[in-house]
Design a protein around this motif. Structure first.
Motif, PDB file in Angstrom:
ATOM      1  N   ASP A   1       1.555   9.487  -5.568  1.00  0.00           N
ATOM      2  CA  ASP A   1       2.035  10.814  -5.180  1.00  0.00           C
ATOM      3  C   ASP A   1       3.030  11.362  -6.206  1.00  0.00           C
ATOM      4  OD1 ASP A   1       0.473  10.622  -2.940  1.00  0.00           O
ATOM      5  OD2 ASP A   1       2.111  10.024  -1.592  1.00  0.00           O
ATOM      6  N   ILE A   2       3.883  10.486  -6.719  1.00  0.00           N
ATOM      7  CA  ILE A   2       4.867  10.929  -7.716  1.00  0.00           C
ATOM      8  C   ILE A   2       4.167  11.350  -8.991  1.00  0.00           C
ATOM      9  CG2 ILE A   2       6.775  10.146  -9.193  1.00  0.00           C
ATOM     10  CD1 ILE A   2       7.669   8.348  -6.882  1.00  0.00           C
ATOM     11  N   ALA A   3       3.167  10.573  -9.410  1.00  0.00           N
ATOM     12  CA  ALA A   3       2.428  10.912 -10.631  1.00  0.00           C
ATOM     13  C   ALA A   3       1.658  12.212 -10.460  1.00  0.00           C
ATOM     14  CB  ALA A   3       1.486   9.765 -11.000  1.00  0.00           C
ATOM     15  N   ASP A   4       1.024  12.387  -9.280  1.00  0.00           N
ATOM     16  CA  ASP A   4       0.268  13.611  -9.020  1.00  0.00           C
ATOM     17  C   ASP A   4       1.164  14.845  -9.037  1.00  0.00           C
ATOM     18  OD1 ASP A   4      -1.999  12.103  -8.799  1.00  0.00           O
ATOM     19  OD2 ASP A   4      -2.035  12.096  -6.596  1.00  0.00           O
ATOM     20  N   ALA A   5       2.437  14.668  -8.652  1.00  0.00           N
ATOM     21  CA  ALA A   5       3.374  15.793  -8.649  1.00  0.00           C
ATOM     22  C   ALA A   5       4.013  16.015 -10.020  1.00  0.00           C
ATOM     23  CB  ALA A   5       4.458  15.561  -7.602  1.00  0.00           C
ATOM     24  N   GLY A   6       3.584  15.244 -11.017  1.00  0.00           N
ATOM     25  CA  GLY A   6       4.119  15.398 -12.362  1.00  0.00           C
ATOM     26  C   GLY A   6       5.443  14.687 -12.586  1.00  0.00           C
ATOM     27  N   GLY A   7       5.801  13.795 -11.666  1.00  0.00           N
ATOM     28  CA  GLY A   7       7.055  13.069 -11.804  1.00  0.00           C
ATOM     29  C   GLY A   7       6.846  11.665 -12.344  1.00  0.00           C
TER      30      GLY A   7
ATOM     31  N   LEU B   1      10.915   7.046   0.932  1.00  0.00           N
ATOM     32  CA  LEU B   1      10.358   6.143  -0.071  1.00  0.00           C
ATOM     33  C   LEU B   1      10.032   6.903  -1.358  1.00  0.00           C
ATOM     34  CD1 LEU B   1       9.646   3.160  -0.344  1.00  0.00           C
ATOM     35  CD2 LEU B   1       7.336   3.698   0.462  1.00  0.00           C
ATOM     36  N   TYR B   2       9.550   8.144  -1.217  1.00  0.00           N
ATOM     37  CA  TYR B   2       9.231   8.973  -2.375  1.00  0.00           C
ATOM     38  C   TYR B   2      10.484   9.214  -3.221  1.00  0.00           C
ATOM     39  CZ  TYR B   2       7.265  12.912  -5.036  1.00  0.00           C
ATOM     40  OH  TYR B   2       6.829  13.741  -6.038  1.00  0.00           O
TER      41      TYR B   2
ATOM     42  N   GLY C   1       0.808  -1.206   0.000  1.00  0.00           N
ATOM     43  CA  GLY C   1       0.000   0.000   0.000  1.00  0.00           C
ATOM     44  C   GLY C   1       0.842   1.258   0.000  1.00  0.00           C
ATOM     45  N   GLU C   2       1.954   1.239   0.773  1.00  0.00           N
ATOM     46  CA  GLU C   2       2.839   2.407   0.815  1.00  0.00           C
ATOM     47  C   GLU C   2       3.500   2.634  -0.538  1.00  0.00           C
ATOM     48  OE1 GLU C   2       4.344   2.606   5.456  1.00  0.00           O
ATOM     49  OE2 GLU C   2       5.227   1.104   4.125  1.00  0.00           O
ATOM     50  N   ILE C   3       3.898   1.563  -1.195  1.00  0.00           N
ATOM     51  CA  ILE C   3       4.538   1.715  -2.510  1.00  0.00           C
ATOM     52  C   ILE C   3       3.529   2.227  -3.531  1.00  0.00           C
ATOM     53  CG2 ILE C   3       5.604   0.449  -4.414  1.00  0.00           C
ATOM     54  CD1 ILE C   3       6.948  -1.340  -2.362  1.00  0.00           C
ATOM     55  N   ALA C   4       2.310   1.671  -3.482  1.00  0.00           N
ATOM     56  CA  ALA C   4       1.288   2.117  -4.428  1.00  0.00           C
ATOM     57  C   ALA C   4       0.946   3.591  -4.205  1.00  0.00           C
ATOM     58  CB  ALA C   4       0.040   1.250  -4.286  1.00  0.00           C
TER      59      ALA C   4
END
Length: 398
Positions: free
Chosen positions: A53-59, A283-284, A45-48
């Motif tokens: 979060d990375i996608a939402d930040a445009g990364g 992790l991010y 769950g943390e990895i997902a």
């Protein structure tokens, strides 16, 4: 569970009756154990969530880290599944397999040419291959990152005893031993370049770089591996005993050559840090492929050192009369100056700075010491002549 199976056999007897005899012996051990520890691993769950979060930040998630995650470097969490996790909490009970198979063999042959000449030969082989999570210097405790330690020992001994007379005996011995041991990462067959991590190292330094995180259990084997050494010793000894009148004299000489071929690639595999304060940020940045730091060592750590040493001794036990015995003797040792096959040794002093061995100013690593004389003397006096009370005194310099 701990399991150790031990087994063996021995056999001896004559090859030629009253002349030649043999003896062989084998022993094996198979040791297996599980080492238990607690770990904090990222949950699915943390990895997902981190991917989101990375996608939402445009990364984007690093393809290198994505390839690493597909190898399941962490075990799955198995405890505290329904509890809120905080920094320092453990969510995985981990059992790391460890083992150590051992094989030992001894062979011996004695041959009597006649009553005054005896030749003896012995051989020993010891072989083991231990795998253990050596996390003493910061290595990982997770399965797959053990330290693998293959060890092999060979010993050869040849002895020839010649009896010249009832008062004169000479023994010549030749010895050889070789000790070879390496400390290697368990995942040494894994080439990080296969997932896009270019560590730029030789084949013997492959394996996942050691990775540290904030709040998560580290990945990779200890940075102190790989390393290894092969120690070889050649030895020659000659001892002569001579009894005449009131004297029991002994003379002897020994030569020993020691050589050590070693390497110590500590840190060559590299360390990558993702220590960004807390688990979530660590992790991010890990999934994003953004390290907080790291280090890597490089250079030529191979050394082939050697040393030639000599020793000699003389000793006499002089029985002056039935009550009084005087012992005296001296031993001399010369420990040869250590050298290196390719001249890869240096010394430093405040006047000349760093100097490599072999130059005009430093022909050898240090000066020879030829003054290692060890005299000794002692006496024994039977006060009554009946062996009931004996006074002894002695002096030795070593």
């Amino acid at each position: 569970s701990f399991r150790n199976n031990q087994f063996g056999a021995a056999l001896g007897g004559p090859i030629v009756r009253d002349k030649t005899f043999f003896y062989v012996d084998y022993e094996g051990q198979r040791e297996r154990v599980g080492l238990n520890s607690l770990a904090r691993v990222p949950t699915p769950g943390e990895i997902a969530q981190t991917r989101t979060d990375i996608a939402d930040a445009g990364g984007t998630v690093s393809p290198v880290i994505d390839a690493l995650l597909q190898r399941n470097p962490w075990p799955a969490p198995n405890i505290n599944l329904n509890a809120a996790l905080w920094a320092g909490d453990s969510n995985a009970s981990v059992t790391t397999p460890a083992y150590n198979p051992i094989n030992s063999f001894i062979g011996k042959v004695d041959h009597n040419f006649d009553s005054n000449n005896l030749l003896t030969g012995r051989y020993y082989l010891g072989d083991s291959a231990q795998s253990f999570p050596l996390a003493l210097v910061g290595g990982g405790i997770l399965p797959g990152y053990n330290t693998f330690t293959p060890t092999r020992v060979n010993l050869v001994s040849i002895s020839y005893v010649r009896v010249f007379s009832s008062t004169q005996v000479n023994e010549v011995r030749f010895g050889y031993n070789r000790f070879a041991e390496d400390f290697l990462p368990e995942d040494r067959e894994f080439d990080p370049a296969s997932i896009g991590i270019n560590t730029g190292v030789a084949a013997r330094d492959t394996g996942l770089p050691f990775m540290r995180f904030s709040g998560l259990t580290a990945l990779g084997s200890t940075l102190s591996v790989p390393r290894g050494r092969k120690d070889t010793n050649w030895q020659f000894i000659d001892s002569f005993s001579w009894k005449f009148k009131r004297h029991e004299m002994k003379f002897g000489y020994e030569f020993r050559r020691t050589s050590i071929n070693s390497f110590f690639d500590a840190g060559y595999r590299g360390r990558i840090d993702f220590r960004h304060g807390d688990i979530q940020t660590s992790l991010y940045n890990f999934l994003s492929g953004i390290p907080s730091g790291g280090r890597q060592a490089k250079g030529d750590s191979d050394r082939q050192t050697f040393q030639n040493s000599h020793a000699g001794y003389f000793q006499d036990s002089y029985r002056m009369n039935p009550k009084f015995t005087f012992n005296y003797g001296v031993r001399w040792d010369y420990y040869g100056v250590i050298g290196e096959k390719s001249g890869l040794l240096s010394n430093f002093d405040a006047v000349n700075g760093l100097r490599m061995v072999g130059g005009a100013n430093l022909p050898r690593l240090y000066e020879r010491d030829l003054n290692n004389f060890a005299p000794r003397a002692s006496l024994a006096y039977d006060l009554t002549g009946k062996g009931k009370t004996v006074i002894r005194a002695g002096y030795g310099f070593f």
